[in-house]
Design a protein around this motif. Structure first.
Motif: not given
Length: 327
Positions: A242-247, A256-269
């Protein structure tokens, strides 16, 4: 990146998208919840303070008006100027024209303007739908959107997915699609999706936020197949309806071939989860270059006959976007 503050011939192609979207993709069994990824948040780096929070590039654009002109923005759609639904996207999945519509949500949240995308999934009639765009990739990508789950919305099976394809033309643009239950090759594809996680009906619907990721170093489930590995923080609140959420979520390509990738997430900043040490690929020709914005409803735990999700203010950028500027 520094921390600022806390708190896709064309008919064949279309047929492929429709076939993929209409296929029920299994979830791992409850026993596989601890395989691969980081489902318990033990490797979550969010508290390390390496990523920005709060306001980002969008803060200077009231309700995202004009944000497409920012030099770091790769793609933007606030649905305000669309001549038809999905006119600025490459592919539309709208079963019999009964799934996607445009509605006015401005009275609920002025940041979304007078036009928002409504996705209506009806059990027994369709599995929901959505939009896909292909774009020029970058070393680091930020995907930001606003979303609102209807007060009666139940569990959602798949949601917003970033896919890596071998290229942007011909068959190469499809290498990142399909492959459910199969471990990708490091030169073939990888993907990550930010999704509501219902935990087989244990979390109140629509669930809690979760990364559902496929890559060539993912781990198998107990059934011997390779379902998306989960990345979640140790603790987080449920997703309100019921609420707008900023994702917003970020993907950093690995060397390539190295484990230096990343991922992250934010909710409402607010930064909610951040993971590093990911070897997404072993070929520089494989990059994240397609985004699917959808509400795909097939979970056996979904009981509500009509499930509505609304989207707005979609931005793909090379730097942190943050919430839209307030009117």
């Amino acid at each position: 990146m520094t921390r600022t503050r806390r708190p896709l011939a064309r008919r064949i192609a279309v047929a492929v998208v429709l076939a993929l979207s209409a296929t029920t993709i299994p979830r791992p069994s409850p026993a596989s919840a601890d395989s691969g990824g980081d489902p318990d948040g033990s490797r979550d780096l969010a508290e390390a303070g390496r990523l920005p929070e709060g306001d980002g590039l969008a803060a200077g654009f009231v309700a995202d008006r004009g944000v497409a002109g920012h030099p770091d923005v790769v793609f933007a759609d606030d649905f305000e100027a669309d001549a038809r639904i999905g006119s600025t996207w490459d592919e539309t999945r709208d079963d019999h024209g009964k799934v996607l519509s445009i509605v006015d949500e401005s009275a609920e949240d002025p940041r979304v303007g007078s036009k928002s995308l409504k996705v209506t999934a009806r059990l027994g009639e369709n599995t929901g739908g959505g939009l896909t765009t292909w774009f020029e990739s970058s070393e680091v990508l930020f995907i930001r959107f606003l979303v609102k789950f209807d007060p009666d919305c139940d569990y959602v099976h798949h949601f917003v997915t970033l896919r890596a394809n071998r290229g942007l033309t011909g068959r190469d643009r499809w290498t990142g699609f399909g492959g459910a239950g199969v471990k990708p090759k490091g030169h073939e594809r990888f993907s990550t999706a930010i999704e509501p996680w219902g935990d087989w009906g244990k979390n109140p619907p629509p669930g809690e936020w979760n990364f559902y990721s496929y890559w060539h170093e993912m781990e198998a489930s107990p059934d011997g197949k390779f379902w998306g590995n989960a990345f979640r923080p140790a603790e987080q609140p449920g997703i309100p309806r019921g609420d707008w959420i900023c994702v917003e979520f970020m993907l950093k390509h690995n060397t390539p071939g190295m484990a230096d990738g990343e991922q992250a997430y934010w909710i409402d900043g607010e930064l909610r989860g951040h993971w590093g040490g990911i070897n997404w690929r072993d070929d520089p020709g494989l990059t994240a270059n397609a985004l699917t914005l959808e509400s795909y409803v097939t979970d056996r735990w979904t009981e509500n006959p009509v499930n509505v999700v609304l989207f707005d203010d979609v931005v793909i950028a090379r730097s942190y976007v943050g919430p839209p500027g307030l009117p």
